[in-house]
Design a protein around this motif. Sequence first.
Motif, PDB file in Angstrom:
ATOM      1  N   ILE A 157       0.846  -1.193   0.000  1.00 29.65           N
ATOM      2  CA  ILE A 157       0.000   0.000   0.000  1.00 29.65           C
ATOM      3  C   ILE A 157       0.878   1.239   0.000  1.00 29.65           C
ATOM      4  O   ILE A 157       1.847   1.325   0.761  1.00 29.65           O
ATOM      5  CB  ILE A 157      -0.937  -0.003   1.226  1.00 29.65           C
ATOM      6  CG1 ILE A 157      -1.887  -1.205   1.108  1.00 29.65           C
ATOM      7  CG2 ILE A 157      -1.725   1.308   1.327  1.00 29.65           C
ATOM      8  CD1 ILE A 157      -2.963  -1.282   2.146  1.00 29.65           C
ATOM      9  N   ASN A 158       0.542   2.177  -0.889  1.00 29.27           N
ATOM     10  CA  ASN A 158       1.270   3.437  -0.947  1.00 29.27           C
ATOM     11  C   ASN A 158       0.672   4.451   0.012  1.00 29.27           C
ATOM     12  O   ASN A 158      -0.544   4.705  -0.011  1.00 29.27           O
ATOM     13  CB  ASN A 158       1.193   4.015  -2.367  1.00 29.27           C
ATOM     14  CG  ASN A 158       1.924   5.342  -2.480  1.00 29.27           C
ATOM     15  OD1 ASN A 158       3.146   5.381  -2.392  1.00 29.27           O
ATOM     16  ND2 ASN A 158       1.188   6.436  -2.630  1.00 29.27           N
ATOM     17  N   GLU A 159       1.510   5.025   0.844  1.00 31.97           N
ATOM     18  CA  GLU A 159       1.158   6.161   1.692  1.00 31.97           C
ATOM     19  C   GLU A 159      -0.234   6.069   2.316  1.00 31.97           C
ATOM     20  O   GLU A 159      -1.092   6.922   2.069  1.00 31.97           O
ATOM     21  CB  GLU A 159       1.255   7.463   0.901  1.00 31.97           C
ATOM     22  CG  GLU A 159       2.651   7.783   0.425  1.00 31.97           C
ATOM     23  CD  GLU A 159       2.794   9.195  -0.157  1.00 31.97           C
ATOM     24  OE1 GLU A 159       1.771   9.872  -0.351  1.00 31.97           O
ATOM     25  OE2 GLU A 159       3.941   9.608  -0.388  1.00 31.97           O
ATOM     26  N   THR A 344      11.291   5.028  -2.016  1.00 34.46           N
ATOM     27  CA  THR A 344      10.287   4.605  -2.991  1.00 34.46           C
ATOM     28  C   THR A 344       9.733   5.786  -3.804  1.00 34.46           C
ATOM     29  O   THR A 344       9.103   5.580  -4.839  1.00 34.46           O
ATOM     30  CB  THR A 344       9.159   3.832  -2.279  1.00 34.46           C
ATOM     31  OG1 THR A 344       8.968   4.385  -0.967  1.00 34.46           O
ATOM     32  CG2 THR A 344       9.521   2.371  -2.114  1.00 34.46           C
ATOM     33  N   GLU A 345       9.953   7.016  -3.319  1.00 37.62           N
ATOM     34  CA  GLU A 345       9.612   8.227  -4.093  1.00 37.62           C
ATOM     35  C   GLU A 345      10.435   9.403  -3.585  1.00 37.62           C
ATOM     36  O   GLU A 345      10.663   9.524  -2.370  1.00 37.62           O
ATOM     37  CB  GLU A 345       8.138   8.630  -3.925  1.00 37.62           C
ATOM     38  CG  GLU A 345       7.158   7.820  -4.703  1.00 37.62           C
ATOM     39  CD  GLU A 345       5.712   8.289  -4.495  1.00 37.62           C
ATOM     40  OE1 GLU A 345       5.482   9.503  -4.328  1.00 37.62           O
ATOM     41  OE2 GLU A 345       4.838   7.407  -4.491  1.00 37.62           O
ATOM     42  N   ASN A 346      10.807  10.280  -4.515  1.00 36.11           N
ATOM     43  CA  ASN A 346      11.455  11.551  -4.181  1.00 36.11           C
ATOM     44  C   ASN A 346      11.506  12.327  -5.494  1.00 36.11           C
ATOM     45  O   ASN A 346      12.019  11.821  -6.488  1.00 36.11           O
ATOM     46  CB  ASN A 346      12.884  11.269  -3.650  1.00 36.11           C
ATOM     47  CG  ASN A 346      13.697  12.540  -3.447  1.00 36.11           C
ATOM     48  OD1 ASN A 346      14.719  12.754  -4.107  1.00 36.11           O
ATOM     49  ND2 ASN A 346      13.269  13.369  -2.542  1.00 36.11           N
ATOM     50  N   HIS A 382      13.167   7.676  -8.445  1.00 37.70           N
ATOM     51  CA  HIS A 382      12.821   9.091  -8.617  1.00 37.70           C
ATOM     52  C   HIS A 382      11.354   9.222  -9.033  1.00 37.70           C
ATOM     53  O   HIS A 382      10.886   8.507  -9.919  1.00 37.70           O
ATOM     54  CB  HIS A 382      13.722   9.752  -9.675  1.00 37.70           C
ATOM     55  CG  HIS A 382      13.485  11.220  -9.765  1.00 37.70           C
ATOM     56  ND1 HIS A 382      14.017  12.115  -8.859  1.00 37.70           N
ATOM     57  CD2 HIS A 382      12.722  11.947 -10.608  1.00 37.70           C
ATOM     58  CE1 HIS A 382      13.596  13.336  -9.154  1.00 37.70           C
ATOM     59  NE2 HIS A 382      12.796  13.262 -10.209  1.00 37.70           N
ATOM     60  N   TRP A 383      10.656  10.154  -8.382  1.00 36.89           N
ATOM     61  CA  TRP A 383       9.283  10.455  -8.770  1.00 36.89           C
ATOM     62  C   TRP A 383       9.295  11.698  -9.630  1.00 36.89           C
ATOM     63  O   TRP A 383       9.588  12.771  -9.132  1.00 36.89           O
ATOM     64  CB  TRP A 383       8.404  10.672  -7.520  1.00 36.89           C
ATOM     65  CG  TRP A 383       6.979  10.859  -7.925  1.00 36.89           C
ATOM     66  CD1 TRP A 383       6.351  12.032  -8.230  1.00 36.89           C
ATOM     67  CD2 TRP A 383       6.003   9.811  -8.105  1.00 36.89           C
ATOM     68  NE1 TRP A 383       5.056  11.789  -8.606  1.00 36.89           N
ATOM     69  CE2 TRP A 383       4.824  10.448  -8.544  1.00 36.89           C
ATOM     70  CE3 TRP A 383       6.025   8.421  -7.970  1.00 36.89           C
ATOM     71  CZ2 TRP A 383       3.656   9.723  -8.809  1.00 36.89           C
ATOM     72  CZ3 TRP A 383       4.870   7.724  -8.234  1.00 36.89           C
ATOM     73  CH2 TRP A 383       3.704   8.370  -8.649  1.00 36.89           C
ATOM     74  N   SER A 384       9.030  11.636 -10.937  1.00 36.38           N
ATOM     75  CA  SER A 384       8.451  10.483 -11.558  1.00 36.38           C
ATOM     76  C   SER A 384       9.080  10.293 -12.935  1.00 36.38           C
ATOM     77  O   SER A 384       9.763  11.179 -13.442  1.00 36.38           O
ATOM     78  CB  SER A 384       6.937  10.689 -11.668  1.00 36.38           C
ATOM     79  OG  SER A 384       6.311   9.553 -12.185  1.00 36.38           O
TER      80      SER A 384
HETATM   81  C1  BGC Z   1       2.211  10.113  -4.069  1.00 37.16           C
HETATM   82  C2  BGC Z   1       2.308  10.365  -5.558  1.00 37.16           C
HETATM   83  C3  BGC Z   1       2.237  11.852  -5.828  1.00 37.16           C
HETATM   84  C4  BGC Z   1       3.475  12.472  -5.200  1.00 37.16           C
HETATM   85  C5  BGC Z   1       3.600  13.966  -5.405  1.00 37.16           C
HETATM   86  C6  BGC Z   1       3.030  11.073  -3.245  1.00 37.16           C
HETATM   87  O1  BGC Z   1       2.242  11.515  -2.189  1.00 37.16           O
HETATM   88  O2  BGC Z   1       2.512   8.792  -3.759  1.00 37.16           O
HETATM   89  O3  BGC Z   1       1.296   9.648  -6.188  1.00 37.16           O
HETATM   90  O4  BGC Z   1       2.143  12.174  -7.167  1.00 37.16           O
HETATM   91  O5  BGC Z   1       3.479  12.222  -3.814  1.00 37.16           O
HETATM   92  O6  BGC Z   1       2.627  14.660  -4.707  1.00 37.16           O
END
Ligand code: BGC
Length: 445
Positions: A157-159, A344-346, A382-384
């Motif tokens: 699950i994401n966030e 997992t994201e930045n 890296h997002w995204s």
């Molecule tokens: C989410 C992404 C979202 C990113 C930028 C994260 O909260 O997982 O889906 O696009 O942040 O706000």
Amino acid sequence: MKPYEIPENLLLGTATAATQIEGGDVNSNWYHWGEAGRIAGDGSPIVAADHWNRYDEDIRIMAEHHHQIYRMSIEWSRIEPREGEWSADGIAHYRDEFETLIRSGIEPLVTLHHFSHPQWLEEKGGWTSRESVDLFLRFTEKVVEAYGDIISEYCTINEPNVFAHDTYIQNKYPGGKTDDTMSYFRAARNMIRAHLGAYKLIHTHRANAGHTDTKVGYAIHMAWFEAHRKNPLSRISRAIMDYAFHGMFNKSMMTGKLPLILGGGRVKNLHSRGYFSDYIGINYYSRHIIKWSWNPAVLFGSVNVEENLTGEQQNDLGWELYPPGLYKVSRKLFYQYKLPVFITENGIPDAEDRKRGKYIIEHLAELKKLIDNGIDVQRYYHWSLLDNMEWDDGYGPRFGLIGINYENQERIIRRSAELYAAICRNREVSQDMIEEFCKAAVSPS
Ligand code: BGC
């Protein structure tokens, strides 16, 4: 800033989420939210970046850019468009996408719930529904049956913290409510239990099939929280908010032990000891300043950005650019749980692509520092990869290394994408890169 090498064990790539890029699905709750006019600029995920039809091209770009890993999500409503009805086409589509990635030398990490689910579940109350946990586990089982032979890495699950907050406190996501703390905790409890169940289910299924390389975790949004002006009341808010937004989720999702506010109880692990996660999945974007509030419905705290920031210190959405926060949150969780860290994201919304290069260089430098200090950071997503639909904010914010021209779906290779490709290829950040991207504002590309 000095040049530095990328440590050998740190794999580099990008992350995306299905609803934000795929297009074409009318069965998800976000499609209906868009139809109800709840996405900025009358936005809808119905076309997005048309990745559903263009994943070949997008994977080719990733491979040409030397990305080693890719975090993507499966749209639940593509697999189960109507309750209990499974779509053979949806299942086959993702299998082809996974196989294309693997053939291209890119290792997928698959997210099962990234803010979206089928509209039929939304109509039952989404994650506040009693049935949500079992329904999610049934979907998980289907996924692991369909892909367990080729997919070894999962993010359940994401966030869950952002999801519950933006849905039930801020009324921004489908099923939205304002300041409904009861629903916040109810949805949190269900998402946590769903994660714990999915962790066991995926491990059991793959172990029975003889696989020993399974990794299952979740991604938590970790902001760096600071009390406003170190004021004593704000320190109390900071502690409450840090618990309700970060600690409560991490403790329960790691240990299987739920606090009283979530109804208590303990889910038994597969192993007599050990956590319900094989890595610490961190989504990091910014620092928040927490101020005291007398409103219990917002848990006695308001979230603010640092005062008096210059344009250079903010992204297009006004969030503070604060690379040291990535160091601080990763270090804190690593010492708590001693598991490998996956970022997992930045990333950064930066339509003119003036700050993204510097952002990448500075955040990777924090990871290098963590690794030099003995913290086991293994992944950076890296997002995204692409510009995408930023949920309720619609198509304004531009998070992509690769820009999208929404008129004709042309992929635009931004200068920062070329920089990231060079970092991935050369495994270093050179003096030239620092000169070009960090010294002065970069002119728009
Ligand atoms: C989410 C992404 C979202 C990113 C930028 C994260 O909260 O997982 O889906 O696009 O942040 O706000």
